[in-house]
Design an enzyme around this catalytic site. Structure first.
Site, short mmCIF file in Angstrom:
data_model
loop_
_atom_site.label_atom_id
_atom_site.label_comp_id
_atom_site.label_asym_id
_atom_site.label_seq_id
_atom_site.Cartn_x
_atom_site.Cartn_y
_atom_site.Cartn_z
N LYS A 29 -24.87 27.69 9.64
CA LYS A 29 -23.72 27.33 8.80
C LYS A 29 -24.11 26.23 7.80
O LYS A 29 -23.52 25.14 7.76
CB LYS A 29 -22.55 26.89 9.67
CG LYS A 29 -21.19 27.26 9.08
CD LYS A 29 -20.11 27.18 10.13
CE LYS A 29 -18.73 27.43 9.55
NZ LYS A 29 -18.59 28.79 9.01
N GLU B 113 -21.54 40.72 6.23
CA GLU B 113 -20.43 39.79 6.47
C GLU B 113 -19.44 39.85 5.33
O GLU B 113 -19.76 40.30 4.22
CB GLU B 113 -20.94 38.35 6.57
CG GLU B 113 -21.35 37.90 7.94
CD GLU B 113 -21.51 36.38 8.01
OE1 GLU B 113 -20.55 35.68 7.66
OE2 GLU B 113 -22.57 35.93 8.42
N ARG C 285 -24.29 25.78 18.07
CA ARG C 285 -24.62 26.39 16.78
C ARG C 285 -25.05 25.32 15.78
O ARG C 285 -25.94 25.54 14.96
CB ARG C 285 -23.42 27.17 16.25
CG ARG C 285 -23.75 27.99 15.00
CD ARG C 285 -22.63 28.93 14.65
NE ARG C 285 -21.39 28.24 14.27
CZ ARG C 285 -20.27 28.85 13.91
NH1 ARG C 285 -20.22 30.18 13.90
NH2 ARG C 285 -19.20 28.16 13.58
#
Length: 452
Positions: A298, A334, A196
């Protein structure tokens, strides 16, 4: 001791530098010291000489950290080992036996129960506690990361014109290490975080470490801070990984240098409610991400804009907020710090990954576990109306693990799930996941590996 051996010992300092990284991660806890005390007594006179030797002091500081009691134990062990093997200080200097001694001490470590940090493990929240070491690795214009090293935890020097400070060129990852009831240390799916980070680095125009480099850095950092891993069932060691444009730059562009940094902190539950149900508010005015943006990686810049909304919700007594999509403003995406799931009948649904939702490692794991337990899992657009009509709602994430939702408030309506009590599928999946993470159940998924 004659002057000549001392001079030779000083020359050995350079050789010891090669031992720095390996030695600093050894949490030296000397075994069977009591048995060797009698032998060590004969070396009391030489202790004054030992303390004057640079190489001895280097090993003392590198291998044992900062605790005076550990330094004393190492001193006893050093002299005891020399005495029991008949190896004089002169022979140590001449034969380069310092490396052998260090490895002998390390071998004894594995036979001793790890000595824990002196903190109240029952009072852990999700906050920063300064530990012993951090790991730093740098990459320059050639795109290759140089060999990293462990350093004492502390401040990081950055130019005022660093890319991360001026343009937010940075990512972070989070994962955890766990101590099992048998004393083993387990990591949970670190390769997923590495992949990721690579995806996020590509989006932010930064080079990223390989999966092997990432996992090795995490492993070294965990071993160096092993005494900070909470006892089984008391919490976990949270591992924060940063990738940032650390090089100086004025015009908008990729930083000429990138720094990879890992540090850790022992943590307990993320939400103050612990394992009790949390209460969420649906946010209507602000949005976490937009199509084509960075919501699917992220990036550090994703989080600061959420602080105002989160602070306002907490002031009203809510645990966190649920964000809606920025186009239709009716599909859930989210929570600020985690993914969200809902259950209706035997179907578990969660927002699909279309670039605006973070592909959580815990999310991915829960989907797999739910399917092995006979649930149908759907990744799709989930409307706010479906959320309010669900039988059960829960959140997932590295920090929160699996957290049941007691209520959701939207406009003037508040919906309570399971009468606000824990249980149901969230408890079932929480138990299944943590049993694997803590080594209490067979890891048929192959998600964990032992750090040693």
């Amino acid at each position: 001791m004659a002057a000549a051996p001392i001079r030779r010992m000083k020359k050995s300092v350079k050789d010891c530098e090669e031992l720095r990284t390996r030695a600093s991660i050894l949490s030296v806890k000397i075994t069977e010291v009591e048995k060797e005390t009698a032998k060590a007594n004969s070396w009391r006179r030489s202790n004054r000489v030992c303390k004057q030797l640079p190489c001895y002091n280097f090993l003392l500081n590198s291998l044992t950290g900062h605790k005076n009691v550990e330094k004393r134990r190492f001193a006893v062990s050093f002299r005891s080992w020399s005495s029991s093997t008949g190896t004089s200080m002169n022979r140590i200097v001449q034969s380069g036996a310092l490396h052998t001694q260090a490895e002998a001490v390390a071998a004894s470590t594995s036979r001793e129960v790890e000595e824990l940090a002196d903190i109240d493990w029952d009072a852990l929240g999700f906050g920063l506690r300064q530990t012993d070491y951090m790991y730093i690795m740098k990459c320059r214009k050639d795109g290759e990361f140089y060999e990293g090293e462990l350093q004492p935890f502390g401040t990081v020097e950055l130019s005022p014109s660093a890319g991360v400070l001026n343009y937010g060129q940075g990512l972070f990852e989070g994962l955890k290490a766990y101590r099992t009831t048998g004393g083993r240390t387990i990591l949970f799916r670190p390769e997923e975080n590495a992949l990721r980070m690579q995806m996020g680095a590509d989006r932010l125009c930064m080079p990223a470490p390989s999966v092997e480099q990432f996992v090795n850095a995490v492993k070294q950092t965990v071993l160096a801070n092993k005494r900070w891993i909470p006892p089984s069932g008391k919490g976990s060691l949270y591992i924060r990984i940063l990738l940032m444009g650390s090089g100086p730059i004025l015009g908008l562009g990729p930083a000429p240098e990138v720094t990879f940094l890992t540090f850790v902190s022992p943590v307990g539950n993320y939400f103050k409610e612990g394992l009790k149900p949390i209460h969420l508010q649906v946010e209507r005015m602000h949005h976490r991400s937009t199509p084509g943006g960075t919501g699917g990686v992220k990036a550090i810049g994703n989080y600061a804009p959420a602080l105002r909304v989160l602070s306002g919700a907490k002031a009203k007594g809510f645990s966190d907020v649920i964000y809606l999509d920025s186009v239709n403003k009716k599909y859930i995406e989210e929570v600020s710090s985690c993914n969200i799931f809902l259950k209706k009948g035997n179907i578990i649904s969660t927002p699909a990954l279309h670039g605006t939702v973070l592909p959580g490692v815990t999310r991915k794991s829960i989907i797999a576990l739910a399917r092995t337990r006979g649930y149908e899992v759907q990744e799709r657009l989930v409307s706010i109306d479906e959320l309010l009509d669900a039988d059960e709602v829960f959140c997932t994430g590295t920090a929160v693990v699996v957290s049941p939702v007691g209520s959701v408030s939207y406009l003037e309506r508040r919906v309570t799930y399971r009468s606000g009590s824990p249980g149901g599928v969230s408890e079932e999946l929480y138990s299944a996941l943590t049993s694997i993470q803590l080594g209490l159940a067979e890891d048929s998924m192959g998600w964990t590996f032992e750090v040693k």
